[in-house]
Design an enzyme around this catalytic site. Structure first.
Site, PDB file in Angstrom:
ATOM      1  N   ASP A   1       2.327   1.940   3.366  1.00  0.00           N
ATOM      2  CA  ASP A   1       3.071   1.136   3.892  1.00  0.00           C
ATOM      3  C   ASP A   1       4.640   1.331   3.571  1.00  0.00           C
ATOM      4  O   ASP A   1       5.487   1.430   4.705  1.00  0.00           O
ATOM      5  CB  ASP A   1       3.156  -0.679   3.322  1.00  0.00           C
ATOM      6  CG  ASP A   1       1.848  -0.922   3.439  1.00  0.00           C
ATOM      7  OD1 ASP A   1       1.162  -0.502   4.398  1.00  0.00           O
ATOM      8  OD2 ASP A   1       1.308  -1.795   2.579  1.00  0.00           O
TER       9      ASP A   1
ATOM     10  N   HIS B   1       0.774  -1.095  -0.012  1.00  0.00           N
ATOM     11  CA  HIS B   1      -0.047  -0.136  -0.023  1.00  0.00           C
ATOM     12  C   HIS B   1       0.794   1.109   0.114  1.00  0.00           C
ATOM     13  O   HIS B   1       1.998   1.012   0.618  1.00  0.00           O
ATOM     14  CB  HIS B   1      -0.744  -0.062   1.194  1.00  0.00           C
ATOM     15  CG  HIS B   1      -1.735  -1.146   1.639  1.00  0.00           C
ATOM     16  ND1 HIS B   1      -1.116  -2.227   2.359  1.00  0.00           N
ATOM     17  CD2 HIS B   1      -3.083  -1.145   1.174  1.00  0.00           C
ATOM     18  CE1 HIS B   1      -2.246  -3.194   2.184  1.00  0.00           C
ATOM     19  NE2 HIS B   1      -3.408  -2.362   1.610  1.00  0.00           N
TER      20      HIS B   1
HETATM   21  C1  XUL Z   1      -7.261  -6.505   4.379  1.00  0.00           C
HETATM   22  C2  XUL Z   1      -6.490  -6.858   3.013  1.00  0.00           C
HETATM   23  C3  XUL Z   1      -5.675  -5.659   2.531  1.00  0.00           C
HETATM   24  C4  XUL Z   1      -5.630  -6.126   1.011  1.00  0.00           C
HETATM   25  C5  XUL Z   1      -5.091  -4.829   0.331  1.00  0.00           C
HETATM   26  O1  XUL Z   1      -8.023  -7.684   5.009  1.00  0.00           O
HETATM   27  O2  XUL Z   1      -6.562  -8.241   2.689  1.00  0.00           O
HETATM   28  O3  XUL Z   1      -4.488  -5.913   2.872  1.00  0.00           O
HETATM   29  O4  XUL Z   1      -5.017  -7.132   0.544  1.00  0.00           O
HETATM   30  O5  XUL Z   1      -5.517  -3.878   0.601  1.00  0.00           O
END
Ligand code: XUL
Ligand code: CO
Length: 435
Positions: free
Chosen positions: A103, A100
Site C-alpha cells: 500500500d 500493507h
Molecule cells: C481483508 C483484510 C485485510 C487485513 C490485512 O479482508 O481484512 O485487509 O486486515 O491484511
C-alpha cells in the site's frame, strides 16, 4: 498546501450540532471509566482503504477521485500519498494507522527494487510520525495480490513462492520495527484452497506454521517487541481459508506451539462471513486471553461478500466495547477502520464523513457499555444464573472434587431438577434501556 481544502479540522461539537464535519459523541479527552476516549478507543486508519482503494466492485472500475495521485508506480507518487494521508489523519484526529507493504510503496520489477522503494517510503513515514506524534498500530505484508501468490504464500505448492513470501514478510517486519509499530498482522488471504482435488492440507498447514515460526525467530533476532496477530476470515478470496474463525485460529496456534506468540485481530465482516456474530468471535478470543486488536467495519445482510462498510450500528459498537472494557481494555491493539466508502461515495470529503461516523458510533458504544457496566444488572443476572456453582455441589464440581459415581448417587436422590428462565426477552429490553 492542502489536499482537502474544503474539509476543516474535525472537532467535538456535541449531539446538537448540525455540522457534518464535527463529532457529536467522540470527545477525545473526555474521561470514561478512568481513561480518555482516545485511550480507550485507540482509533487507526487503514492506508489501503484511504489511499489505495479506487472503489471498484466486481462489475465496474474505480470511481474514487484522488487528484493528488498520478496513478504511476513511482516512489515519488508513493511519497506524495504520505503527505495526503497525514493531512487526513490530522484533520480526523486519528492517532494511529496500519499498512500493507504494497500500500505504502510500489511493487517494482524485482524484489531488491521493491525493497528499496519500501525503505524510501518508510523513511518518510518515520519523519512524518516524528513531526506529528502519529503512531503505527500495525504493519503487514501483502501476500495475496500479486499473481505469484495465486496459490498461496506460506501454503503455496512452490517453495520459491514460499521463499518470496518470507522475504516480503522480513522486509515488512523491518519496516514495522523501524516505525515503532505496536503490532504486526498475518492475514492469510490466499492461505487456503480452492479445491481439495489438488491440495495436501496437512502439508500446507505445516508450511504455514513453519513460516510463522520463522517470523517469531526473526522477531527475536531484530528485537521487535510489537505483538503478532492472526486475523481470521473464512473465505474470499479463497474458497476455504485455514484461519477461518477465532476457534480455528486458536486451534491452529495451539497445535503448532505458536499460541504464546500470537493474539487475534478480529474483523466484524469476517466474523459475519464465518456465520458468527462479532461478539461471539471476540468472546472466543478473549476467553483464551488472545483478543489483541479489532478491524472495525461491518457487512451488509443483503450482500454475501466482504463489503467492509463503516460501522454505524450502536448495538454492534456497544457489544464490542462491552468485551473490550471487560478484558480491561486494549494493550497493543486498537480499533482499525478496515472499512471503505461505497462506490457511490467517490469524493475525497466522503473519507471524512465515513470516519467521523465510525468514530462517533464507537464513542457512543463506549459510553453505553460503560453505563451498562456501572448499572450492573447484566453482570448480576449472569452471576445469579450460575450461582448453583458458587457453593455446595456446584463448587465441588468446579474444583474437580466429585466423581461420576458420586454425581449419579446425588442425582438419584435429588429428583427432577428445576430450571430458572434464561429471560432473553427481558434482557433484550434491558439492553434497549441503554441504547
Ligand atoms: C481483508 C483484510 C485485510 C487485513 C490485512 O479482508 O481484512 O485487509 O486486515 O491484511
Ligand atoms: Co482486516
Amino acid at each position: 498546501m492542502s489536499f482537502f481544502p474544503n474539509v476543516p479540522k474535525i472537532r467535538f461539537e456535541g449531539p446538537q450540532t448540525r455540522n457534518p464535519f464535527a463529532f457529536r459523541h467522540y470527545d477525545a479527552d473526555a474521561v470514561v471509566e478512568g481513561k480518555t476516549m482516545a485511550e480507550h478507543l485507540r482509533f487507526a486508519a487503514a492506508y489501503w482503504h484511504c489511499m489505495r482503494n479506487e472503489l471498484s466492485d466486481p462489475f465496474g472500475g474505480g470511481t474514487a477521485l484522488m487528484p493528488w495521485d498520478d496513478k504511476s508506480s513511482t516512489v515519488d507518487n508513493a511519497l506524495k500519498r504520505v503527505d495526503v494521508f497525514f493531512e487526513f489523519l490530522d484533520k480526523c484526529g486519528i492517532d494511529r494507522y496500519c499498512f500493507h507493504d504494497r500500500d505504502i510503496a510500489p511493487e517494482l520489477n524485482n524484489l531488491a527494487a521493491s525493497n528499496a522503494a519500501l525503505e524510501k517510503v518508510v523513511e518518510k513515514l518515520g519523519a512524518m510520525q516524528k513531526a506529528t506524534g502519529k503512531k503505527l498500530l500495525w504493519g503487514t505484508a501483502c501476500l495475496f495480490s500479486h499473481p505469484r501468490y495465486a496459490q498461496g504464500g506460506g501454503t503455496s505448492p512452490s517453495a520459491d513462492v514460499f521463499a518470496y513470501g518470507a522475504a516480503q514478510i522480513k522486509a515488512a517486519m523491518d519496516a514495522t520495527h523501524a516505525l515503532g509499530g505496536e503490532g504486526y498482522v498475518f492475514w492469510g488471504g490466499r492461505e487456503g484452497y480452492a479445491t481439495l482435488l489438488n491440495t495436501d492440507m496437512k502439508r500446507e498447514l505445516d508450511h504455514l506454521a513453519r513460516l510463522l515460526h520463522l517470523a517469531v525467530d526473526y522477531k527475536k533476532a531484530i528485537g521487535f517487541k510489537g505483538q503478532f496477530y492472526i486475523e481470521p476470515k473464512p473465505r474470499e478470496p479463497s474458497t476455504h481459508q485455514y484461519d477461518s474463525d477465532s476457534a480455528a485460529c486458536l486451534n491452529f496456534l495451539r497445535e503448532y506451539n505458536l499460541l504464546p506468540h500470537f493474539k487475534l485481530n478480529i474483523e466484524t465482516n469476517h466474523a459475519t462471513l464465518a456465520g458468527h456474530t462479532m461478539r461471539h468471535e471476540l468472546v472466543v478470543a478473549a476467553s483464551a486471553g488472545a483478543l489483541g486488536s479489532i478491524d472495525a467495519n461491518r457487512g451488509d445482510t443483503l450482500l454475501g461478500w466482504d463489503t467492509d462498510q463503516f460501522p454505524t450500528d450502536l448495538y454492534l459498537t456497544t457489544e464490542i466495547m462491552l468485551v473490550v472494557l471487560g478484558m480491561g481494555g486494549f494493550t497493543t491493539g486498537g480499533l482499525n477502520f478496515d472499512a471503505k466508502r461505497r462506490r457511490e461515495s467517490h469524493e475525497p470529503e466522503d473519507l471524512f464523513h465515513a470516519h467521523v461516523g465510525g468514530m462517533d458510533a464507537f464513542a457512543r458504544g463506549l459510553k453505553i457499555a460503560a453505563a451498562i457496566r456501572a448499572d450492573g444488572r447484566f453482570d448480576e443476572f449472569v452471576k445469579q444464573r450460575y450461582a448453583s456453582f458458587d457453593s455446595g455441589l456446584g463448587a465441588r464440581i468446579e474444583k474437580g472434587e466429585v466423581t461420576l459415581q458420586e454425581l449419579s448417587e446425588y442425582a438419584l436422590g435429588n429428583g427432577e431438577p428445576t430450571l430458572a428462565s434464561g429471560r432473553q426477552e427481558m434482557l433484550e429490553n434491558l439492553l434497549n434501556e441503554f441504547i
